[in-house]
Scaffold this active site. Structure first.
Site, mmCIF file in Angstrom:
data_model
loop_
_atom_site.group_PDB
_atom_site.id
_atom_site.type_symbol
_atom_site.label_atom_id
_atom_site.label_comp_id
_atom_site.label_asym_id
_atom_site.label_seq_id
_atom_site.Cartn_x
_atom_site.Cartn_y
_atom_site.Cartn_z
ATOM 1 C CB CYS A 2 -1.273 8.220 -4.040
ATOM 2 S SG CYS A 2 -2.605 7.491 -3.720
ATOM 3 N NE ARG A 30 4.438 7.590 -5.657
ATOM 4 C CZ ARG A 30 5.672 7.377 -4.796
ATOM 5 N NH1 ARG A 30 6.676 6.942 -5.238
ATOM 6 N NH2 ARG A 30 5.414 7.115 -3.534
ATOM 7 C CD1 TRP A 78 -3.076 1.162 -6.736
ATOM 8 C CD2 TRP A 78 -3.308 1.200 -4.880
ATOM 9 N NE1 TRP A 78 -3.427 -0.025 -6.535
ATOM 10 C CE2 TRP A 78 -3.570 -0.281 -5.197
ATOM 11 C CE3 TRP A 78 -3.724 1.429 -3.271
ATOM 12 C CZ2 TRP A 78 -3.716 -1.205 -4.392
ATOM 13 C CZ3 TRP A 78 -3.718 0.353 -2.309
ATOM 14 C CH2 TRP A 78 -3.802 -0.858 -2.875
ATOM 15 C CG ASN A 104 1.346 8.708 -1.238
ATOM 16 O OD1 ASN A 104 0.944 7.826 -0.991
ATOM 17 N ND2 ASN A 104 2.591 8.737 -1.286
ATOM 18 N N GLY A 105 -1.202 8.246 1.261
ATOM 19 C CA GLY A 105 -1.123 7.492 2.640
ATOM 20 C C GLY A 105 -2.562 7.291 3.124
ATOM 21 C CD GLU A 488 9.622 -12.444 -10.066
ATOM 22 O OE1 GLU A 488 8.756 -12.483 -8.811
ATOM 23 O OE2 GLU A 488 9.548 -11.483 -10.540
ATOM 24 C CE LYS A 492 6.914 -9.705 -12.395
ATOM 25 N NZ LYS A 492 7.883 -9.766 -11.467
ATOM 26 C CD GLU A 495 3.449 -8.412 -11.191
ATOM 27 O OE1 GLU A 495 3.293 -7.469 -10.184
ATOM 28 O OE2 GLU A 495 4.678 -9.020 -11.182
ATOM 29 C CG HIS A 511 3.382 -34.952 -1.806
ATOM 30 N ND1 HIS A 511 3.557 -36.007 -1.164
ATOM 31 C CD2 HIS A 511 4.635 -34.576 -2.421
ATOM 32 C CE1 HIS A 511 4.846 -36.789 -1.279
ATOM 33 N NE2 HIS A 511 5.439 -35.676 -2.129
ATOM 34 C CE LYS A 614 8.345 -0.503 -9.965
ATOM 35 N NZ LYS A 614 8.722 -1.947 -10.218
HETATM 36 C C1 F6R Z 1 5.739 -7.565 -8.645
HETATM 37 C C2 F6R Z 1 6.206 -6.533 -7.797
HETATM 38 C C3 F6R Z 1 6.056 -6.570 -6.407
HETATM 39 C C4 F6R Z 1 7.277 -5.951 -5.454
HETATM 40 C C5 F6R Z 1 6.471 -5.778 -4.019
HETATM 41 C C6 F6R Z 1 7.643 -5.342 -3.380
HETATM 42 O O1 F6R Z 1 6.385 -7.648 -10.020
HETATM 43 O O2 F6R Z 1 6.748 -5.755 -8.299
HETATM 44 O O3 F6R Z 1 5.769 -7.737 -6.057
HETATM 45 O O4 F6R Z 1 8.313 -6.627 -5.735
HETATM 46 O O5 F6R Z 1 5.414 -5.143 -4.003
HETATM 47 O O6 F6R Z 1 8.183 -4.065 -3.694
HETATM 48 P P1 F6R Z 1 9.518 -3.438 -3.262
HETATM 49 O O7 F6R Z 1 10.497 -4.127 -4.049
HETATM 50 O O8 F6R Z 1 9.340 -2.086 -3.877
HETATM 51 O O9 F6R Z 1 9.527 -3.286 -1.586
#
Ligand code: F6R
Length: 619
Positions: A2, A30, A78, A104-105, A488, A492, A495, A511, A614
């Site tokens: 948010c 956000r 969000w 926000n929260g 990773e 990517k 998501e 396995h 984010k």
């Molecule tokens: C994936 C991504 C998330 C963040 C995770 C931690 O692309 O961005 O998996 O890595 O939410 O976020 P931070 O690094 O801000 O603690």
């Protein structure tokens, strides 16, 4: 999660709502489930809300334009409590029409407040924010002053909040409060801003004031007053700072997405994280350290806590730090850590890795570790963030602002910082000789150019990705340090392209998971350097044979000049020669480009993938 913005000015010649809208555009990363803006015009409120992205809000405002006004607040959401809908969108206006509020929260005791303060009165949607808006309006009737009412309100709340509120009968001020969610004020001449992040107003002012935990602020056109948790006004000079970057960092700079721009910025993200860390004596230094360095020589374990991509960087770190420092390194998702009664004590160094520094799971895990007597060290990209303040030591990643929801350049910077931490500890603990550390640092310094070299193949990887639009499932295999890269790469892709993908340890395949390989299955395989010393190269080549013989289409990420790759591989992307411990930083790049390009080819919103935001500021 948010984004909130408030703006107040003396004259009405500038449209307050426009400045708030512009701020929301920068904060949209956000959250983008719904958005709204409210402003006061002659003791009445004008409010417009829309479900979905800000573009929907813009269309609605165009149909019913706002009047001129001197104060406005806005929100991009969000969803936590309550589905994305107009009723649940912010700003919330109290049913008596007196209070407008954005939040926000999460208010954890909202249902208790509903019963005790509001007598269980009937509500429209029933979200936590609707309840606190009603509660604030209720308290305001008695207190008469919004800031006094806010103070009373926050004293009965539990959970996390950043609030920005207006009294519809008094457009001379905006009142805000924070607890576990960020808020920062932007100081202007005859105007002021408040927002979740400076990015919302950096285009207008570089003078910021951080609102600290449990503080409350009253903002008028000319003045800002800050109050502590006892409601005593305080001198906030020490909370002022100048924003040292400019708005260009928050613009796409000609690229079609922030993600592409950020992938291309990776050489400088790594370079900036490496440089400036060595004193004239050749010693690596941390950015902050509140205890004596000798502590590092006494620790018997390192526990890395992080989430998502940041956790994957921790898995990479484990290989390097254990190898260089001969100390056990555990890596754990922050949200699992404190619920399993982990063994953490004063000899455990807890390393928390985070881009935003606001991830609630990570913050809570750090708090828990501190309670157990551990020392905490943050690897964090956001200066001044909660994690930065909360930890006993800090190593910054200098990736610059990361806007795209999918993390890329922050990941490379996090791995880089972990390498530096490993070398720093090896030096203090005497595990490596200075000349060995210097050699490794020299190797580290070659990485930005090698990353740039891989980026010259951006178009080739993109063209390959465009041909994979019909894939329903993609697998990623890696061994040793390639395993977290497989995880990773899969993260990517899922998501941002919404394609089912999974990362496996290549040795684990036989396995069980090999059962899902069918003819045509696309599988990316991270092939370690040929003379890897860990002896995993030959094993990975065998794994390729095993899946290729069952019809998998293999895409290899391999070292330049590797002649041992089996015939029949669908495609190979090469990385420049690099020692195995540093190879992870290069191997992820083709996978990032693949995900970004495939999502683009599928016409998806690369920077704002569905259901995500984010910074994950709720547990
Ligand atoms: C994936 C991504 C998330 C963040 C995770 C931690 O692309 O961005 O998996 O890595 O939410 O976020 P931070 O690094 O801000 O603690």
């Amino acid at each position: 999660m948010c984004g909130i913005v408030g703006y107040i000015q003396t004259n009405k010649s500038l449209n307050s709502w426009k400045l708030v809208f512009e701020g929301l555009e920068y904060l949209e990363y956000r959250g983008y489930d719904s958005a709204g803006i409210a402003q006061i015009v002659n003791n009445r409120v004008e409010v417009t809300k829309a479900v979905g992205k800000l573009a929907n809000l813009k269309r609605k405002i165009a149909k019913t334009p706002f009047s001129l006004s001197n104060a406005a607040i806005g929100h991009t959401r969000w969803a936590t409590h309550g589905k994305p809908s107009i009723v649940n969108a912010h700003p919330h206006i109290s049913s008596n029409g007196q209070v407008a509020l954005v939040h926000n929260g999460i208010i954890e005791n909202a249902s208790r407040i509903h019963k005790t303060v509001l007598g269980g009165k009937k509500l429209q949607g029933g979200t936590d924010t609707e309840i606190v808006t009603e509660a604030l309006a209720h308290i305001l009737i008695k207190e008469k002053d919004l800031s006094k009412a806010m103070f009373k309100l926050v004293n009965i709340l539990e959970g996390s909040w950043a609030f920005v509120a207006m009294d519809i009968n008094d457009s001379s001020k905006i009142v805000c409060a924070r607890h576990n969610s960020p808020l920062v004020i932007g100081l202007g001449e005859n105007y002021n801003f408040v927002a979740s992040d400076v990015i919302a107003f950096v285009n207008h002012t570089k003078n910021a004031v951080e609102i600290k935990q449990d503080q409350l602020a009253v903002i008028t056109c000319e003045k800002v007053s800050v109050f502590d948790k006892h409601n005593q006004e305080i001198n906030f000079t020490s909370q002022k700072y100048e924003i040292l970057w400019d708005i260009n960092q928050a613009q796409k700079g000609g690229y079609s997405s922030f993600m592409e721009k950020e992938i291309r910025e990776q050489p400088s993200a790594v370079r900036n994280t490496i440089y400036g860390r060595r004193t004239n004596e050749g010693i690596i230094e941390l950015d902050k350290l509140s205890f004596d360095k000798s502590y590092f020589a006494q620790i018997n374990k390192i526990t890395v806590i992080a989430c998502g991509t940041a956790a994957h960087s921790g898995y990479v770190a484990r290989f390097a730090i254990e190898h260089w420092c001969r100390i056990p390194v555990e890596v754990e998702y922050a949200h699992e850590f404190r619920y399993r009664d982990p063994i953490v004590d004063s000899k455990t160094l807890v390393v928390a890795i985070s881009q935003s520094g606001e991830t609630m799971d990570t913050l809570m895990a750090v708090r828990y570790a501190k309670e157990q007597g551990a020392k905490t060290l943050a690897i964090v990209n956001t200066l001044g963030s909660a994690l930065d303040r909360q930890c006993d030591a800090v190593l910054y990643t200098y990736a610059g602002r990361e806007i795209a929801v999918a993390s890329t350049k922050a990941f490379l910077a996090q791995i880089t910082a972990c390498y530096l931490l490993g070398l720093y500890l090896a030096e203090i603990r005497g595990n490596l000789f200075i000349d060995e550390i210097t050699t490794k640092l020299q190797e580290l310094k070659t990485l930005p150019d090698k990353i740039a070299k891989i980026l010259t193949h951006y178009e080739e990887i993109c063209q390959f990705a465009k041909l994979q639009k019909r894939q329903k499932s993609v697998l990623f295999l890696g061994r040793h340090i390639g395993y977290p890269i497989a995880l990773e790469g899969a993260l990517k892709l899922k998501e941002i392209a919404y394609i089912h993908s999974e990362g496996f340890a290549a040795g684990e395949l036989k396995h069980g998971p090999i059962a899902i390989i069918e003819p045509g299955q696309l599988v990316f395989v991270i092939v370690p350097p040929q003379n890897d010393r860990a002896g995993v190269h030959a094993k990975v080549i065998s794994n390729i044979e095993e899946i290729a013989s069952r019809g998998a289409r293999v895409v290899a990420i391999a070292e330049q000049g590797d002649q041992t790759l089996p015939k029949g591989i669908t495609k190979t992307f090469f990385r420049p020669k690099t020692p195995i411990l540093f190879s992870a930083i290069l191997d992820i790049i083709p996978l990032q480009i693949f995900a970004c390009s495939l999502a683009g080819a599928l016409n998806l919103d690369i920077d704002m993938p569905r259901n995500l935001a984010k910074s994950v500021t709720v547990e």
